[in-house]
Structures are given as C-alpha cells and as structure tokens.
Write an enzyme that holds these catalytic residues in place. Structure first.
Site, PDB file in Angstrom:
ATOM      1  N   PHE A  89       3.484   9.518   3.383  1.00 18.08           N
ATOM      2  CA  PHE A  89       4.871   9.550   3.719  1.00 18.08           C
ATOM      3  C   PHE A  89       5.627   8.559   2.722  1.00 18.08           C
ATOM      4  O   PHE A  89       6.929   8.703   2.633  1.00 18.08           O
ATOM      5  CB  PHE A  89       5.145   9.026   4.838  1.00 18.08           C
ATOM      6  CG  PHE A  89       4.699   9.964   5.963  1.00 18.08           C
ATOM      7  CD1 PHE A  89       5.030  11.182   6.104  1.00 18.08           C
ATOM      8  CD2 PHE A  89       3.540   9.730   6.890  1.00 18.08           C
ATOM      9  CE1 PHE A  89       4.679  12.303   6.839  1.00 18.08           C
ATOM     10  CE2 PHE A  89       2.963  10.481   7.690  1.00 18.08           C
ATOM     11  CZ  PHE A  89       3.450  11.823   7.617  1.00 18.08           C
TER      12      PHE A  89
ATOM     13  N   ASP B 292      -2.205  11.842  11.432  1.00 19.60           N
ATOM     14  CA  ASP B 292      -3.056  11.306  10.394  1.00 19.60           C
ATOM     15  C   ASP B 292      -3.697  10.408  10.840  1.00 19.60           C
ATOM     16  O   ASP B 292      -3.620   9.060  10.146  1.00 19.60           O
ATOM     17  CB  ASP B 292      -1.986  11.236   9.057  1.00 19.60           C
ATOM     18  CG  ASP B 292      -2.785  10.968   7.778  1.00 19.60           C
ATOM     19  OD1 ASP B 292      -3.948  11.246   7.829  1.00 19.60           O
ATOM     20  OD2 ASP B 292      -1.906  10.344   7.087  1.00 19.60           O
TER      21      ASP B 292
ATOM     22  N   GLY C 154       0.788  -1.249   0.114  1.00 24.17           N
ATOM     23  CA  GLY C 154       0.047   0.132  -0.013  1.00 24.17           C
ATOM     24  C   GLY C 154       0.782   1.193  -0.007  1.00 24.17           C
ATOM     25  O   GLY C 154       2.111   1.217  -0.193  1.00 24.17           O
TER      26      GLY C 154
ATOM     27  N   VAL D 131       4.822   1.109   0.873  1.00 22.05           N
ATOM     28  CA  VAL D 131       5.008   0.262   1.733  1.00 22.05           C
ATOM     29  C   VAL D 131       5.168  -1.187   1.047  1.00 22.05           C
ATOM     30  O   VAL D 131       4.128  -1.545   0.138  1.00 22.05           O
ATOM     31  CB  VAL D 131       3.940   0.065   2.857  1.00 22.05           C
ATOM     32  CG1 VAL D 131       4.484  -1.129   3.887  1.00 22.05           C
ATOM     33  CG2 VAL D 131       3.775   1.148   3.749  1.00 22.05           C
TER      34      VAL D 131
END
Length: 746
Positions: free
Chosen positions: A454, A567, A450, A457
C-alpha cells in the site's frame, strides 16, 4: 475484552478542583438558528425553516449532519455555543439525504415523525391511542416533549426517555417498571455516525440498584455496585462525606413503585454540562466555560505572558520528560515557557516537563487519602488570573475510561495552543495533518522504515516528542468523502494487538496515515533477518501468535463492520518495546477501494500466504486471513521462510513437511533449531495442529479466529488435522517423490 480501563462510572464525582471545560464538537453543518420552540401539525420543520429554539435559547432542534457525510439527522444541540455539540439524535439508524426534501412534522395520528424525500416515515414517536391533537416543544433542559396541544404539561413522549449517548442534568437513567426513564446510554458507531455503537450503560434488569457497563449489548465488563444511600458501593467518592464536599454535582437514586433511576443536578444551575459515552466506551463529563478558552502566548523570548497555577499534594502525571540542564526552579519554568507545547512543569531537585495531556494527574489532598504527593505548575494564559489575587480554579478535562480493572484518570488541560492549531486539527478521534506539517515531522520523508503493497513508511517525530510511523499511500482510488469515512472508522478501533491510527493527511492526491511507532519493527526481521537480531524465545513466539490471533478475532467478529485484512504475514506484524504483537495495515484493502461484496478476480495478498480462493477467484471471507495466519504460524514455529529455492532448482516447501509430520505425530525437526530445544512440547504440538487446520483447502474446514484463540489458550482440544488435498497432491506427484524424501530425511 478489547479494551482496558477504569471501574469508574461518573467522572464528575472527582474533586471539585477538576472543573471541566470544552465540549468535543461534532463537525457538522447547522442550517439556521433562532426560531420558535413549538412544532405543530400545520407548521412542520422542513426545507429552509429555521430550527426550533427553546424559550431562553439554550437548545435548538433541527437538521444537522455530523461531518461531511451527506447523511442528515434531526437532532438537539446547544444553541449558544460557538461549536455545534449534539446531545440527542432522533433518526440514529435512518438518516435522510437532504433536509430540503425531508421534514419533521406532526402526523395525522398525533405522532411526531420524520419523512424522507419520498414521503416515507423514517422515524416516529410510535405512540398509540392518541385522542387529541398534539404539539412538540423543545425545552431549555434539552428535552423534546410531545404533548397535548390544549395542555402542554400533559406529556405523551419525551426525548429524555430515549437519551442516546448523552445524559443531561435532570434526565432519568434507569429502569422503568411501568413507564418513563431512559433505559440506557448507547455510544455512537463512529464520531460521524450516530447509529448505535458497541458500548452501553444500563441499570441491572434483575432489579438491583447497580449499573452495568456493557459491550456489544451482551457482555458485562463493569459494575457500579449497589446504591448505599449516598453513593454507589463501587464509587465511594460520590459521597460528599468522603472528601468531596465541594463537588459541583448532586446525585440521587430513586427506587419507586413505577420506576428506578439515577438522576443528577448541578449546584447553582446555569452551567452547561453533560455526560456522554464516546465511541470507544469512555464516559466523559464535560462543561463549557467561555472565560477559559484562552490561547497560550508562548515565551520564546523569555516574556511572562503565560503564568502557572500551582497544585500541591498531587500524584504527578505520566510521561514526564526530564530536562537535565535546568538545575533550578527558575530555569525549569523558563524551559517550559520556551516551548509552545509545554503544559506543565515540576521541579524537585530535577526538572520535569509535560507536553499536551496530563495523564494520571491525581489530587491526593482532595481525595483525602492521607498521602502527600508532589507539586506541579500548570501553565495558563495570564488573563486566567484575576487582579485581586482571587485565582480562578484550574480548568481541566477529566476523562474516565470505563472498561477494565485499573483506575486511569486522564486529566487534560484544555489549552488552545497556537502552534498546535497551526499543525493539525481534530477530526473525530483522529488528528488531521496538513501535508507540509507531515513533511516537517518526517524531515521531508528522509528516514524510510520500509514499504509494502500500500505504500512506503517513514519515521516521524511529533512536536511534543512522540515518535510516529507515516505511511504514504500509493495507488489510491477512493474519493475524499469515502477516504475520510473509512479513516474515521479505523481511528475508532482500539485493541492491544492492533496498531493504533493516530491521524491522517488528505490533500488532493496526497493521502497519508500516521500510526503509533513500534520500536522493535516487524516480526520478519527477527525470524529471517540478520544474526544481529536476538533470537525470539519460544514463550515470546507463542505470545506473539496468540496476540495476533486475538487481534484478528477482534477485526473479524468484534468490530461493528467485519474487517478482512487480506495480507497477513510477518512483515505486517509489528512489535512493541516489550514484543507485544500489533497487526498493521488492517482495513487498508477496503480503504484503497477493494470491494469485498463481490467476487474478486485480482490477487491482493502476498504469494506464499494466499488462500486457494484468491487464485480460484471465488468470494473472499475471513477464512482467507485464517489461511494466511496458518502459513505465518509455520514460519514462526520453524524460524524460516515456508518456501526456499535450493541451488539445484528444487523448492523446499516447509508446510508440506510439517503437515505430514503432524499427521504422523512426529514433531522433531519442525521447531527453529536456534531455540535449542528450549520449548514447551504441548504448545508446539498445539501450534502445529492449529497451523495445519488453518491451511485446509476447504475454507469451511478452517477454524475461525475465535476458535484459534481458544485452541492456543488450551481451552479447546485440537484434533489431528488431515493433510490438505493440495499438499497431498504435491507429495503424490512423481516429480516430487525425491524432493519429499529429502524433506523427510532432514
């Protein structure tokens, strides 16, 4: 409490078989080595002068810096080890920027002081009424003493009375009724910051003979029990009559008129050893043995350059990997030798292999429990076995986690495996990976899990078979030193509801973080994903919202430095194989260079979860996370996104409906229909009220995460919340009357 662990205090009290080798080294810089052992008023330790060294060369005193932090300290370390291992730090709270412009000296009033580049005193022994000239001497015990120059046996001050995170043999750990003795061990803040951390061990200030393990100096989470004459009541294994007659250590407790303290020694002397409380509250006992730091050779071609030490009557370690194809002891042995990372095997009709650490390995025979266990073959270099068949005792690191209620003995074989050294090195509590090794363990980033604000992954597999999640950071702005400092801090954070950072990679512009892998992925897939995902029961959802609240409470109030997540949303809540929630991406906002000491003008979170202050440009506090948590809580309750655009162009905003119904005491239609009314009405009402309080426009009206945890646990009553002003305005607008009526009728 944030951590779970063991009731034990003194890991050295375990069987003599568990001899410890290796000291966890601080990666620091030593200026020089070899000098006299005495500091005088006319001969300060400054500039290019070499450290002081004790008479027999056991310990050194001088400037050092843990890691490449730019912060320098006066400390004591083992002088004869190949690695710098600090045992005491003077100016824990007040580092200096450069040893060349700073000094350790004897002041005019006789005190030992550290002066910074401007000549200001940053640390002092702080004695009064010194009537004669003084000198400071570093002793072979590791003790730094300040004494009268005319009679150095007349000690005025000693480092053994201010022992920091390390307890050395001969040092007193206890309670000075009039004077003397180290009153507590206190952990470092991080692996590269000696400032006092969160964990400590003290002798009961109320006068009993039991030691307390403390968290944050105020909360007691473990006790040793009172001294019985041979051992502490909670640790009968200290008593040599209880099955441990060959212990390398001797312990005693003295309750005198002027002081009460525990003291320990080493039989035979000459052994380099210490007790140290690490940054996570774990007390380790470690020894150094040059003879046992020998690399394994491996045996991919079937050679026998490594051998096995047999332990019988043991509780086998956790995390065994079964090798079905190995149907004999010989085949099982060969399977272990064929892997560079295999550290032990056991064959009892089936083959089990262990890689790296041996967790929960227990010697049932030496413990005199009367229980018979299995046998295990532990791999050592062939040179570890003497030719006269006088086999050397196995070298194992014993680590006792000191927080919680269950006994966990982590027995880790200290083996310099060549392959692992090629893959990574240890930086504090984290593994520092090389970029090409991360490419290998992720198969060149081929399996994407995903992505987010930032970076992306990817799924990875460590050599010993551990699955990991690798995040490639994008838009990184921090410098190398800042990056390593922030990552080091994140690596020390341990909480059951926070994702654990295992390692990192930093090569030029390539910045990656390696996390533990969560098999059930993220919460959003179960709330909003395909019909193939199982429906989360109400009890599971409630445990998730409670777990997330506990994790955020830890970040906001239990960490030494407050961490604002920025977040919070279902995508950043990961789920373990048993659906334990773990908050991900915490600390990344600061890691990526976002400064929360000033008002932020750029939105950092995700639309739909943003607190009003993000839009208004006012200062961001932990209450911004509370707002996002409330928005996410609505989605967990309803099983749907808060904002859904209808085909006619209108917007279905669920928090508006929820807030209105909660104030009216009507909860029908708010819970996910897939739950088919299989819910706890009291918990539903409690969760809905908490969510409404969380999304109040005024951050002062929002509860703290600590209060939210108490509310969800049913410990505090949750009043009916008002409808937030922003939502009320939305409902009152003429253009939204029809829209609101539709919501009410559904």
């Amino acid at each position: 409490m944030p951590r779970m662990g063991t009731p034990g205090f003194f890991p050295a009290l375990l069987p003599a078989l568990f001899v410890v080798i290796g000291l966890v080294a601080l990666q620091g810089a030593v200026l020089h080595a070899g000098a006299a052992d005495t500091l005088t008023v006319d001969r300060p330790l400054a500039g290019s002068r070499r450290p002081l060294v004790s008479t027999r060369g056991q310990f050194a005193l001088g400037f050092f810096q843990p890691g490449n932090t730019g912060r320098w300290y006066i400390g004591i370390w083992y002088n004869q080890l190949p690695e710098q291992v600090s045992v005491w730090v003077a100016n824990r709270d007040s580092p200096v920027s450069s040893p060349q412009s700073s000094s350790l000296t004897i002041a005019a009033d006789g005190n030992m002081v550290i002066l910074d580049h401007s000549g200001l005193v940053v640390w002092s022994t702080n004695l009064t009424a010194i009537t004669s000239s003084t000198v400071a001497v570093i002793l072979d015990t590791g003790n730094l003493v300040l004494a009268h120059a005319s009679n150095t046996s007349n000690i005025l001050w000693q480092s053994f009375d201010h022992c920091g995170n390390t307890w050395l043999p001969g040092g007193k750990l206890g309670r000075g009724k009039l004077s003397g003795g180290c009153t507590r061990l206190v952990s470092w803040k991080t692996s590269t910051d000696p400032a006092p951390g969160l964990f400590s061990i003290i002798l009961d200030p109320n006068g009993t003979s039991q030691f307390f393990l403390m968290w944050n100096s105020t909360q007691q989470y473990q006790t040793s029990g009172n001294w019985t004459g041979h051992s502490f009541a909670g640790m009968p294994e200290m008593n040599p009559n209880n099955g441990y007659p060959n212990s390398l250590y001797t312990f005693d407790y003295i309750d005198g008129a002027n002081e009460s303290y525990a003291v320990y020694g080493v039989k035979g002397g000459g052994l380099i050893t210490r007790f140290v409380m690490d940054v996570t509250g774990v007390i380790n006992v470690v020894m150094w043995s040059d003879r046992r730091n020998i690399a394994l050779q491996g045996s991919s071609n079937g050679s026998r350059s490594d051998k096995f030490y047999t332990m019988v009557d043991v509780e086998l370690p956790s995390n065994a990997q079964n090798i079905v194809a190995a149907t004999s002891n010989r085949n099982c042995e060969f399977a272990c030798l064929s892997s560079h990372d295999c550290t032990a095997y056991s064959f009892s009709g089936s083959c089990s292999l262990w890689y790296r650490d041996l967790i929960n390995l227990q010697d049932l025979n030496s413990a005199a429990t009367g229980t018979k266990g299995g046998s295990i073959q532990i791999r050592l270099a062939a040179s570890e076995f003497s030719n006269n068949k006088n086999t050397k005792k196995l070298a194992i690191i014993i680590t006792i986690a000191t927080i919680g209620v269950t006994l966990i003995v982590a027995a880790s074989v200290f083996l310099a495996r060549k392959r692992f050294k090629q893959v990574a090195h240890v930086d504090g509590s984290l593994i520092a990976f090389r970029y090409r090794d991360v490419q290998n363990l992720t198969k060149n980033f081929s399996n994407k899990l995903g992505g987010g604000a930032f970076g992306s992954v990817f799924k990875g597999l460590l050599p010993e078979g551990t699955l990991v999640a690798v995040k490639k950071l994008e838009g990184f702005r921090q410098g190398e030193k800042q990056f390593r400092a922030e990552v080091s801090t994140l690596g020390t954070i341990r909480h059951v509801n926070l994702i654990r950072l295992l390692g990192f990679c930093s090569e030029r512009t390539r910045k990656l973080l390696i996390y533990e892998y969560m098999p059930n992925t993220s919460l959003d897939r179960y709330l909003f994903g395909s019909s193939h995902q199982p429906v989360l029961s109400w009890s599971t959802r409630y445990q998730i919202v409670l777990g997330v609240a506990r994790g955020l409470h830890y970040l906001h109030e239990r960490c030494r430095d407050c961490i604002i997540h920025c977040d919070i949303k279902p995508e950043n809540i990961l789920l373990s194989d048993t659906f334990v929630p773990k908050v991900a991406d915490f600390g990344l906002a600061k890691l990526m260079g976002h400064d929360f000491s000033r008002v932020l003008t750029t939105v950092r979170g995700t639309i739909g979860y943003l607190a009003p202050e993000w839009i208004a440009g006012t200062a961001i506090t932990t209450k911004a996370d509370v707002y996002s948590y409330g928005m996410m809580l609505f989605e967990i309750i309803s099983g749907r996104r808060n904002t859904i655009k209808r085909q006619d162009g209108t917007v279905d905003f669920f928090p508006l409906l929820a807030a209105m119904k909660v104030t009216e005491g009507e909860l029908e239609g708010l819970v996910d229909a897939l739950l088919d009314c299989d819910v706890d009405p009291a918990e539903v009402e409690r969760a809905c009220r908490v969510a409404c309080w969380c999304i109040q426009d005024d951050e002062g009206a929002r509860p703290s995460m600590a209060t939210i945890v108490q509310a969800l646990e049913g410990l505090v009553e949750v009043n009916v919340p008002p409808v937030p002003r922003s939502l009320k305005l939305l409902a009152d607008q003429t253009t939204n009357v029809e829209f609101y009526s539709k919501l009410q009728s559904e």
